[in-house]
Design a protein around this motif. Structure first.
Motif, PDB file in Angstrom:
ATOM      1  N   ARG A 107       0.834  -1.215   0.000  1.00 25.02           N
ATOM      2  CA  ARG A 107       0.000   0.000   0.000  1.00 25.02           C
ATOM      3  C   ARG A 107       0.860   1.253   0.000  1.00 25.02           C
ATOM      4  O   ARG A 107       0.557   2.228  -0.688  1.00 25.02           O
ATOM      5  N   LEU A 108       1.950   1.248   0.788  1.00 24.57           N
ATOM      6  CA  LEU A 108       2.866   2.387   0.809  1.00 24.57           C
ATOM      7  C   LEU A 108       3.496   2.591  -0.565  1.00 24.57           C
ATOM      8  O   LEU A 108       3.580   3.715  -1.058  1.00 24.57           O
ATOM      9  N   THR A 112       2.961   5.955  -2.956  1.00 23.35           N
ATOM     10  CA  THR A 112       4.039   6.828  -3.440  1.00 23.35           C
ATOM     11  C   THR A 112       4.051   6.911  -4.963  1.00 23.35           C
ATOM     12  O   THR A 112       4.412   7.940  -5.519  1.00 23.35           O
ATOM     13  N   PHE A 113       3.661   5.821  -5.627  1.00 24.53           N
ATOM     14  CA  PHE A 113       3.532   5.886  -7.085  1.00 24.53           C
ATOM     15  C   PHE A 113       2.374   6.803  -7.486  1.00 24.53           C
ATOM     16  O   PHE A 113       2.490   7.600  -8.419  1.00 24.53           O
ATOM     17  N   GLU A 114       1.233   6.690  -6.775  1.00 24.47           N
ATOM     18  CA  GLU A 114       0.070   7.528  -7.090  1.00 24.47           C
ATOM     19  C   GLU A 114       0.360   9.006  -6.855  1.00 24.47           C
ATOM     20  O   GLU A 114      -0.082   9.856  -7.620  1.00 24.47           O
ATOM     21  N   LEU A 115       1.102   9.299  -5.788  1.00 23.49           N
ATOM     22  CA  LEU A 115       1.430  10.688  -5.472  1.00 23.49           C
ATOM     23  C   LEU A 115       2.612  11.199  -6.295  1.00 23.49           C
ATOM     24  O   LEU A 115       2.980  12.364  -6.181  1.00 23.49           O
ATOM     25  N   MET A 126       9.879   7.145  -5.692  1.00 27.10           N
ATOM     26  CA  MET A 126      10.152   6.532  -4.389  1.00 27.10           C
ATOM     27  C   MET A 126       9.480   5.170  -4.250  1.00 27.10           C
ATOM     28  O   MET A 126       9.876   4.364  -3.411  1.00 27.10           O
ATOM     29  N   GLY A 127       8.492   4.898  -5.073  1.00 23.80           N
ATOM     30  CA  GLY A 127       7.860   3.583  -5.048  1.00 23.80           C
ATOM     31  C   GLY A 127       8.843   2.469  -5.336  1.00 23.80           C
ATOM     32  O   GLY A 127       8.723   1.373  -4.791  1.00 23.80           O
ATOM     33  N   TYR A 128       9.843   2.751  -6.176  1.00 30.90           N
ATOM     34  CA  TYR A 128      10.872   1.748  -6.446  1.00 30.90           C
ATOM     35  C   TYR A 128      11.716   1.486  -5.204  1.00 30.90           C
ATOM     36  O   TYR A 128      12.107   0.350  -4.949  1.00 30.90           O
ATOM     37  N   VAL A 129      11.998   2.517  -4.465  1.00 32.57           N
ATOM     38  CA  VAL A 129      12.766   2.354  -3.226  1.00 32.57           C
ATOM     39  C   VAL A 129      11.949   1.552  -2.215  1.00 32.57           C
ATOM     40  O   VAL A 129      12.453   0.631  -1.584  1.00 32.57           O
ATOM     41  N   TYR A 130      10.657   1.887  -2.089  1.00 32.22           N
ATOM     42  CA  TYR A 130       9.788   1.215  -1.123  1.00 32.22           C
ATOM     43  C   TYR A 130       9.376  -0.184  -1.555  1.00 32.22           C
ATOM     44  O   TYR A 130       8.846  -0.945  -0.754  1.00 32.22           O
ATOM     45  N   SER A 131       9.618  -0.552  -2.797  1.00 34.83           N
ATOM     46  CA  SER A 131       9.214  -1.879  -3.272  1.00 34.83           C
ATOM     47  C   SER A 131       9.954  -3.005  -2.563  1.00 34.83           C
ATOM     48  O   SER A 131       9.502  -4.154  -2.583  1.00 34.83           O
ATOM     49  N   VAL A 132      11.047  -2.689  -1.912  1.00 39.32           N
ATOM     50  CA  VAL A 132      11.782  -3.718  -1.188  1.00 39.32           C
ATOM     51  C   VAL A 132      11.012  -4.196   0.043  1.00 39.32           C
ATOM     52  O   VAL A 132      11.203  -5.332   0.485  1.00 39.32           O
ATOM     53  N   ILE A 133      10.114  -3.389   0.571  1.00 42.96           N
ATOM     54  CA  ILE A 133       9.361  -3.795   1.769  1.00 42.96           C
ATOM     55  C   ILE A 133       8.441  -4.975   1.467  1.00 42.96           C
ATOM     56  O   ILE A 133       8.540  -6.012   2.128  1.00 42.96           O
ATOM     57  N   PRO A 134       7.540  -4.875   0.470  1.00 40.90           N
ATOM     58  CA  PRO A 134       6.714  -6.057   0.193  1.00 40.90           C
ATOM     59  C   PRO A 134       7.517  -7.226  -0.382  1.00 40.90           C
ATOM     60  O   PRO A 134       7.173  -8.390  -0.138  1.00 40.90           O
ATOM     61  N   LEU A 135       8.596  -6.931  -1.096  1.00 42.36           N
ATOM     62  CA  LEU A 135       9.434  -8.005  -1.617  1.00 42.36           C
ATOM     63  C   LEU A 135      10.063  -8.802  -0.477  1.00 42.36           C
ATOM     64  O   LEU A 135      10.009 -10.036  -0.456  1.00 42.36           O
ATOM     65  N   SER A 136      10.627  -8.113   0.493  1.00 39.45           N
ATOM     66  CA  SER A 136      11.230  -8.793   1.647  1.00 39.45           C
ATOM     67  C   SER A 136      10.167  -9.528   2.454  1.00 39.45           C
ATOM     68  O   SER A 136      10.404 -10.640   2.938  1.00 39.45           O
TER      69      SER A 136
END
Length: 170
Positions: A107-108, A112-115, A126-136
């Protein structure tokens, strides 16, 4: 097995990210002192690489059972209670990773992609940076399922082995 190959791939990715981070920080130091004109993106890249290494490394450490743990109490328990405690902790790790990391992290990332939130120096979403959270989180969930199957499988093997011994004693 797929999980073992995924573990090897994760190990390779972590090594590559670490090597990239070393090169990035080395470049940052060289550009700061040699031409006295520091590179503008290296600090931010190092920060994001550290986040990725930390989260993916946490999943890798979970798979290798390398996280710090205090097993004094669980080692004192009988085998059946120890196995039940192990199943409970694996289920708890799975629930946390699924709810917080996969669901919340996804969701985060989408938000960030939507915003259209961009990083300051690298100018990447920043969605690319945060993509590690659901991946992990997904990796931890997968590794939890594998560990749960191992624990439950060892319980079945122990029960199968114990049956003939008990029958022979009667």
């Amino acid at each position: 097995m797929i999980v073992t190959k995924l573990e090897r791939l994760l190990s390779f990715v972590l090594g590559a990210l670490l090597a990239l981070m070393v090169l990035d920080v080395t470049w940052q130091i060289l550009t700061r002192f040699l031409p006295m004109n520091p590179s503008s993106y290296t600090e931010e890249l190092a920060r994001y690489l550290l986040v990725w290494i930390g989260l993916l490394g946490g999943a890798y450490a979970y798979r290798r059972k390398s996280h710090l743990g205090i097993d004094l109490l669980t080692n004192a328990l009988p085998e059946r209670a120890r196995r039940a405690t192990r199943v409970f902790t694996i289920a708890l790790c799975f629930a946390f990773a699924a709810a917080v990391m996969v669901f919340g992290g996804f969701r985060l990332m989408l938000l960030t992609f939507e915003l259209n939130q961009m990083s300051a120096a690298l100018d990447i979403p920043m969605g690319y940076v945060y993509s590690v959270i659901p991946l992990s989180g997904a990796l931890i969930c997968l590794f939890s399922i594998d560990q749960l199957l191992q624990v439950l499988g060892s319980a079945e093997r122990t029960a199968d082995i114990a049956q003939p011994v008990e029958a022979a004693q009667v």
